[in-house]
Design an enzyme around this catalytic site. Structure first.
Site, PDB file in Angstrom:
ATOM      1  N   SER A 105       0.716  -1.220   0.099  1.00 38.29           N
ATOM      2  CA  SER A 105       0.102   0.246  -0.089  1.00 38.29           C
ATOM      3  C   SER A 105       0.821   1.277   0.149  1.00 38.29           C
ATOM      4  O   SER A 105       1.853   1.461  -0.921  1.00 38.29           O
ATOM      5  CB  SER A 105      -1.002   0.136   1.214  1.00 38.29           C
ATOM      6  OG  SER A 105      -2.030   1.117   1.102  1.00 38.29           O
TER       7      SER A 105
ATOM      8  N   ASP B 277      -6.359  -3.906  -1.932  1.00 39.40           N
ATOM      9  CA  ASP B 277      -5.172  -3.521  -1.290  1.00 39.40           C
ATOM     10  C   ASP B 277      -4.213  -4.939  -0.690  1.00 39.40           C
ATOM     11  O   ASP B 277      -5.213  -5.648  -0.288  1.00 39.40           O
ATOM     12  CB  ASP B 277      -5.620  -2.715  -0.113  1.00 39.40           C
ATOM     13  CG  ASP B 277      -4.198  -1.996   0.619  1.00 39.40           C
ATOM     14  OD1 ASP B 277      -3.460  -2.601   1.187  1.00 39.40           O
ATOM     15  OD2 ASP B 277      -4.245  -0.751   0.665  1.00 39.40           O
TER      16      ASP B 277
END
EC number: 3.1.1.4
Length: 807
Positions: free
Chosen positions: A520, A653
């Protein structure tokens, strides 16, 4: 009787209120057959009305001699004669040139104008009346450029202020009105047009070349200055299209400085778009650039986005950061710092912004300056450090906290010795620019009872106490791995940790590590390292990015995030365009069940020899190869946090499966090395010797009262179940994405078993910070706590740097 007397007086007042002696009324001349004609001028007659004992002024209608208009009815003969004389000199051009005048409403307006503006010419009156036919009368034409009135303005001035474009055309074309005549204030018709509300008037004026376009008034303001001051964006646009000059100096500088002074963003943007050099112009009084005049973050950001020099100095040597600190504008300070302003710049009298901040009692601003690199022991031209300034000016509570902070670096509270000047001489030399207090030593300050004890070690942590001068050996025999956690905008914590490592080692992060893994926000930073972006630059980028990306409500629009990634990494850049160091980003393939972890690499993936955990599904599309994978798409896929952003295609993610990518990165390296050995390239394999894992800050642990979810039997149990479900859901998410705890324990144990040095750096934060936090104050405080952590773990940092720099 008194009651009736008051009643009569009241009725008399009401009657007088509604009886206006100057009220225009249509009458028949037959009603005045018995009245005596006192005066007669053209169509105007002054009559003595014997029955009412009044003097009446009647305008005989040119179209019907038997009817007319009573213009006033006065009881005083003297007043009647004065008003009759005024009417008889001003009215003829109007009723002679237009039949529109012969209406009660028009005559009422006209006569009111005559009485209220006795100094006006007939042309001034015609402008306010607004009847075009009147401007063809010879007498009105003759007064077209008259300034004989209390303001000294011409009829053209009035037409511009009124915004009447039709009357303006009549004045210019038929009356030949001049556009460069000034009034008593030195203002031309262009100044008046700017103060009006009709840009078309200004456009019509600008069609003809005139010196009035750039004429300065008595205050030194051109029409463009005035438009910027008033925030008339459309007027500025028209003036610029009419070739109004941007380089005429006013009392406060060029028009761009006026726009900045009054925070008129649209006006400033118009000027810069027309003349980009205006962004660097200096005002005559202070020698300051437009950025020095910025009063809020929005204005400063607008200039900096257009290439304004963030460290431009004024005549006194101060930067815009000095000014923002002096004015206590924290939002401006943050914008300047995030765009790369030098926090240690020396200005007037050698003062840095930190010197100036000490007198503002603004701890957030002091923290921000220090976090962004301000040195706390830099003396000014008087030999005074920020600590000395703090000891003499700041309020008691804040002074104690500041001195506690600065004392940790051995700051001297005495007035220092200046070379060639004794302490006594320098003290007697006169008042100091900041203050004129005695140079005596302040009382001893105890460090035991001071507020904000956590601030003490920060400044010392920034000092190069354990900086090593040795450089990396390019032929290092072992590999180093850097792992970066996910955490949204809290990636700033990772950046601050990396800045400390770079400062201590004197080597860029890219040259310290052979492998970089990120999830991320950590993935974005891994790519930034790969593409040689400095961490100081990325710190500013993160502060700017949050305001662009986190707008509105969740889930946020993906467009701003994607544009940010394209801008930073290029729209067409591929993962394999840069080979070293080797980088891997985690992503979650969500087009299958169970979901799979995917690594975006800048190298070819090792060939798998193990049996896949699931039978391959021919309906599933294989991932894009590294040579074809766009960098910005990889970053977007790794950072597609659920509920914050929509998925990027089939990717969610990477934090869902590997928010702390350490073990996955070590597994990848092992598989890569084994693949190299199988291919006969074992000589290229290097043993992993150091693993550095950086977190985004640990949130404080808080108690949870209930996670019980059950079938309720009453309203109270329903509320309890709802609350429990909410807490349970949050706990599940936290457990799935927890980068600390057992994930760290397992990584540390694995490294210890195979003889790898493991470093986990993750500061404890004082509050829970959301992934989409946008408050500058909150984020600065998090970086401050990171600096405290760096000092408290300075021995660990020293050991890490020594190992990283060893061959």
């Amino acid at each position: 009787m008194q009651f009736f007397g008051r009643l009569v007086n009241t009725l008399s007042s009401v009657t007088n209120l509604f009886s206006n002696p100057f009220r225009v009324k249509e009458v028949s001349l037959a009603d005045y057959a018995s009245s005596e004609r006192v005066r007669e001028e053209g169509q105007l007659i002054l009559l003595q009305n014997a029955s009412n004992r009044t003097w009446d002024c009647v305008l005989v209608s040119p179209r019907n001699p038997q009817s007319g208009f009573r213009l006033f009815q006065l009881e005083s003969e003297a007043d009647a004669l004065v008003n009759f004389q005024q009417y008889s000199s001003q009215l003829p051009p109007f009723y002679e040139s237009s039949v529109q005048v012969l209406h009660v409403e028009v005559l009422q307006h006209l006569t009111d104008l005559i009485r209220n503006h006795p100094s006006w010419t007939v042309t001034h009156l015609a402008v306010e009346l607004g009847i075009r036919e009147c401007f063809h009368h010879s007498r009105i034409i003759s007064c077209a450029n008259s300034t004989e009135n209390e303001e000294g303005c011409t009829p053209l001035h009035l037409a511009c202020r009124k915004g009447d474009s039709e009357i303006l055309v009549e004045l210019v074309q038929y009356c030949h009105a001049q556009m460069d005549v000034t009034d008593n204030k030195g203002e031309t018709a262009f100044h008046y047009a700017v103060q009006g509300d009709n840009p078309q008037v200004l456009q019509l004026l600008g069609k003809n070349a005139s010196a009035g376009l750039n004429q300065v008034n008595n205050q030194g303001l051109t029409p463009l200055h005035l438009a910027c001051q008033m925030g008339k964006q459309e007027m500025v646009r028209v003036l610029l299209l009419c070739n109004a000059r941007c380089n005429i100096m006013g009392p406060g500088g060029f028009p761009i400085h006026t726009a900045m002074k009054f925070s008129q963003k649209g006006c400033a943007e118009m000027i810069i778009s027309m003349d980009s050099n205006q962004i660097h112009s200096k005002d005559p009084r202070y020698g300051a650039s437009p950025l020095h005049w910025a009063k809020n973050a929005e204005m400063a950001r607008m200039l900096l986005k257009r290439g304004c020099d963030v460290d431009s100095t004024s005549a006194s040597g101060n930067t815009a950061l000095h000014v923002a600190v002096t004015r206590n504008r924290f939002d401006c300070v943050m914008v300047l710092l995030t765009y790369g302003a030098n926090a240690g710049a020396r200005g007037e009298h050698g003062n840095t912004p930190l010197h100036l901040a000490m007198s503002k009692d603004n701890m957030e601003m002091v923290k921000a300056l220090i976090v962004f690199g301000a040195e706390v022991d830099t003396p000014n031209d008087f030999g005074e450090t920020p600590a000395f300034i703090a000891s003499k000016i700041s309020k008691l509570i804040t002074r104690k906290a500041l001195l506690t902070l600065l004392k940790t670096v051995g700051a001297d509270y005495h007035f220092p010795f200046i070379q060639g000047v004794s302490t006594e001489q320098s003290s007697a030399a006169g008042p100091h620019p900041f203050f004129s207090l005695d140079r005596t030593q302040p009382p001893t300050i105890s460090l035991n009872n001071l507020e904000l004890q956590d601030l003490m070690p920060v400044s010392r942590a920034r000092k190069p106490a354990f900086i090593l001068s040795s450089m990396r050996d390019e032929k290092r025999s072992h590999d180093h791995l850097l792992c970066l956690d996910g955490g949204g905008v809290k990636g700033l914590v990772i950046i601050q940790l990396l800045i400390a490592i770079e400062k201590a080692s004197g080597v860029a992060t890219k040259d310290l590590f052979d492998w970089v893994a990120g999830t991320s926000t950590g993935g974005i930073l891994a790519l930034a390292i790969l593409h040689s972006k400095s961490m100081a630059y990325m710190r500013g980028v993160y502060f700017r990015m949050k305001d662009e990306v986190f707008r509105g409500s969740r889930p946020y629009e993906s467009g701003p995030l994607e544009e940010f990634l394209k801008r930073e990494f290029g729209e067409h850049t591929k993962m394999t365009d840069v080979k070293k160091p080797k980088v891997m980003l985690t992503g979650t393939l969500s087009d299958r069940q169970p979901a799979e972890l995917h690594l975006f690499r800048n190298y070819d993936a090792p060939e798998a020899v193990r049996e896949p955990r699931c039978t391959p599904n021919i309906n599933l599309k294989p991932p894009t190869q590294p040579a074809d994978q766009l960098v910005w798409r990889a970053a977007r896929s790794s950072g597609a946090a659920p509920t914050y952003f929509r998925p990027n295609g089939r990717f969610l993610d990477g934090g869902l499966l590997a928010n702390n990518p350490t073990l996955d990165a070590m597994t990848e390296i092992h598989e890569y090395n084994q693949d190299m050995i199988r291919k006969g390239q074992g000589n290229k394999v290097k043993k992993l010797s150091i693993v550095v894992s950086l977190g985004t800050g640990k949130s404080p642990q808080v108690p949870v009262t209930c996670v019980d979810v059950f079938r309720p039997s009453n309203p109270w149990e329903l509320a309890k179940t709802v609350f429990g479900a909410k807490e349970l859901g949050k706990m599940v998410v936290d457990c799935c994405t927890d980068p600390d705890g057992r994930a760290v324990d397992r990584a540390r144990a694995w490294c210890e078993m195979v003889g790898i040095q493991y470093f986990r750096l993750n500061p404890q934060l004082g509050s829970d910070i959301m992934l989409d936090e946008v408050s500058d104050a909150v984020l600065v405080n998090a970086l401050w706590e990171t600096e405290v952590y760096i000092y408290e773990h300075r021995e660990e940092f020293q050991k890490l740097v020594q190992l990283l720099l060893s061959p």
